[in-house]
Write an enzyme that holds these catalytic residues in place. Structure first.
Site, PDB file in Angstrom:
ATOM      1  N   GLU A  23       0.844  -1.195   0.000  1.00  0.00           N
ATOM      2  CA  GLU A  23       0.000   0.000   0.000  1.00  0.00           C
ATOM      3  C   GLU A  23       0.878   1.242   0.000  1.00  0.00           C
ATOM      4  O   GLU A  23       0.400   2.352   0.215  1.00  0.00           O
ATOM      5  CB  GLU A  23      -0.940  -0.008   1.192  1.00  0.00           C
ATOM      6  CG  GLU A  23      -0.256   0.005   2.539  1.00  0.00           C
ATOM      7  CD  GLU A  23      -1.255   0.289   3.650  1.00  0.00           C
ATOM      8  OE1 GLU A  23      -2.165  -0.521   3.810  1.00  0.00           O
ATOM      9  OE2 GLU A  23      -1.120   1.337   4.295  1.00  0.00           O
TER      10      GLU A  23
ATOM     11  N   CYS B  45      -3.224  -4.741   3.988  1.00  0.00           N
ATOM     12  CA  CYS B  45      -2.101  -5.579   4.428  1.00  0.00           C
ATOM     13  C   CYS B  45      -2.079  -6.971   3.812  1.00  0.00           C
ATOM     14  O   CYS B  45      -1.213  -7.780   4.161  1.00  0.00           O
ATOM     15  CB  CYS B  45      -2.104  -5.695   5.947  1.00  0.00           C
ATOM     16  SG  CYS B  45      -1.908  -4.117   6.769  1.00  0.00           S
TER      17      CYS B  45
ATOM     18  N   HIS C  34      -1.707 -12.553  10.274  1.00  0.00           N
ATOM     19  CA  HIS C  34      -1.357 -11.145  10.112  1.00  0.00           C
ATOM     20  C   HIS C  34      -1.139 -10.568  11.497  1.00  0.00           C
ATOM     21  O   HIS C  34      -1.827 -10.922  12.458  1.00  0.00           O
ATOM     22  CB  HIS C  34      -2.459 -10.384   9.372  1.00  0.00           C
ATOM     23  CG  HIS C  34      -2.163  -8.909   9.299  1.00  0.00           C
ATOM     24  ND1 HIS C  34      -0.999  -8.423   8.767  1.00  0.00           N
ATOM     25  CD2 HIS C  34      -2.860  -7.822   9.739  1.00  0.00           C
ATOM     26  CE1 HIS C  34      -1.002  -7.107   8.851  1.00  0.00           C
ATOM     27  NE2 HIS C  34      -2.110  -6.717   9.444  1.00  0.00           N
TER      28      HIS C  34
END
Lengths: 131, 352
Positions: free
Chosen positions: B81, B113, B237
């Site tokens: 990003e 993400c 994550h």
């Protein structure tokens, strides 16, 4: 630097492509058309290993405008393991740590950009090899 | 036909800033941030490091482990990003730098993400379909958090690269199953031309991260016919240290299964690089036969989950490039907030 000019040097700046004289075996970066040593005109192109040794170094405190945000920074002459000597920025290092003879490896880094809207120029800088 | 990872690598900037150093500037309570986020420090990119440079270095490590000619790579995907250009692919520069051009498909991915795991998913699919021989997938970011915002304590930089292939003799970990879970969930976003992202505060937790990751893990376990106890390692994550521990416990994984891939306390949240870098840390120490579950999460929101089985060749490649824990622990330098503000371009210069 116009984008077209930097684009022409991508093989060298991005991939460290050099040329070795088929006559005397000396390596050149950037490649040459005629070998200054033996006047040979045949070369074998190859990609240099990204490793070398510091031969000399200095600290730049008043750079040209493209590099003003980076100052002060170290610049060194690095003898590559494949032979050619390159002038490179020495990155991620305290100036007191730099010594002639230290091994370095080359990392892909941003060199400078043409302002906020122009192209970004990439290339290699040297970082100290640490075990 | 088995398809899997044939080479992997990570790259992390050398500079770090401690949570205390950021908290000091904003008059915040560092111990409560450290406890709440389970973070000690985060990586800080230099002025000459960006998503492209981190991606190139990670890709070179992956190539060193794969031992292939980069000309045989048929696809290069960079998920981030923080692509340096709004229009001009990061992947093109990466492909040029590693020598994969011109016979190569290339695209940049964005999905907060999970942009890195998207590249892994697509590369895996293309290899499995027989459309390409090898595919390079990279997740990397130089993420930004607004000064004083909670995100500033975690937004970090790093990248991980994976080369997918089907060469029996080169596979270090087979991809046995994949599953994606996704809904429109506005928990975190950044509008065009905005420098810093915005987020929904506590809404990023239960309705977003925990719901989506739970859905993805439940889905892949069902699809694979497996249970949490079938895995030696699991990587989630990791926006902070607490979330992967909490979701792991909730889903029935033990702390031992989570810990090797939970790199966030020393690294920070590397966004698209987060779970991929965690996977590299696991592969660095994995043993043949180990089963690994990786589940990314990207705000907006979705997760990609992968079941992997480690093969014998892992032992031959682990030492062919820098290991992720070495990148985390060695050769690091701490900076103070002033230098951090300069490096992250939080100070406007007269020339700008």
């Amino acid at each position: 630097m116009p984008p077209s000019r930097s684009w022409r040097s991508y093989p060298q700046t991005y991939r460290l492509e050099a040329a070795r004289c088929k006559g005397c075996g000396k390596a050149y970066y950037p490649p040459r058309l005629i070998c200054p040593g033996c006047k040979g005109r045949e070369f074998e192109h190859f990609r240099m290993k990204p490793s070398g040794t510091i031969v000399s170094h200095t600290v730049i405190r008043t750079p040209s405008s493209e590099f003003s945000g980076l100052a002060p920074f170290a610049v060194g002459i690095v003898e590559m393991d494949d032979g050619p000597r390159l002038t490179l920025q020495l990155a991620d290092v305290g100036f007191e740590e730099i010594k002639t003879g230290l091994p370095v490896r080359l990392e892909f880094r941003r060199m400078y950009s043409e302002g906020e809207s122009g192209v970004i120029h990439y290339g290699h800088k040297a970082v100290l090899v640490r075990k | 036909m088995a398809v899997g990872i044939i080479g992997y690598g990570a790259h992390i900037p050398r500079r770090r800033i401690k949570v205390e150093e950021i908290a000091k500037v904003w008059g915040a309570d560092a111990p409560s941030y450290k406890r709440g986020l389970e973070l000690l420090q985060k990586s800080v990119p230099a002025l000459d490091e960006d998503t492209i440079t981190l991606s190139v270095e990670a890709a070179r490590s992956a190539l060193a482990r794969a031992g292939i000619d980069p000309q045989e790579i048929g696809a290069v995907y960079v998920g981030s990003e923080s692509h340096p250009y709004a229009v001009k692919p990061s992947g093109a520069t990466v492909a040029e730098a590693i020598g994969a051009t011109p016979d190569c498909h290339c695209a940049d991915f964005e999905f907060a993400c999970k942009a890195g795991s998207e590249g892994m998913f697509v590369s895996y699919g293309l290899v499995k379909a027989g459309l390409i021989k090898y595919g390079l997938a990279i997740g990397g970011d130089t993420s930004q958090g607004a000064p004083g915002d909670a995100l500033e304590y975690s937004a970090a930089a790093g990248a991980a690269a994976f080369i997918m292939g089907a060469d029996e003799e080169r596979i270090v970990a087979t991809v046995d199953e994949t599953y994606s879970f996704m809904t429109d969930t506005p928990d975190f976003w950044r509008r065009e031309h905005q420098f810093y992202p915005s987020h929904g505060g506590r809404f990023t937790g239960e309705p977003a991260y925990f719901r989506i990751v739970t859905g993805a893990v439940a889905g892949i376990l069902k699809k694979a016919g497996m249970t949490p106890s079938d895995f030696q390692h699991v990587i989630f994550h990791q926006p902070n240290g607490k979330f992967p521990k909490r979701i792991g416990k909730r889903l029935g994984f033990t702390p031992e299964q989570i810990e090797t891939g939970r790199v966030v306390p020393l690294l920070g949240n590397t966004y698209s690089g987060a779970s991929p870098i965690g996977l590299t840390a696991v592969l660095d120490v994995a043993k043949p036969g180990d089963r690994i579950l990786m589940c990314s999460y990207g705000s907006g929101a979705g997760s990609d989950a992968f079941v992997l089985t480690v093969r014998e060749r892992i032992l031959e490649v682990q030492d062919l490039a820098p290991k992720t824990r070495w990148l985390l622990d060695e050769n690091i330098r701490f900076v103070e907030y002033g230098e951090y503000a300069k490096l992250r371009r939080k100070i406007r210069l007269a020339s700008e």
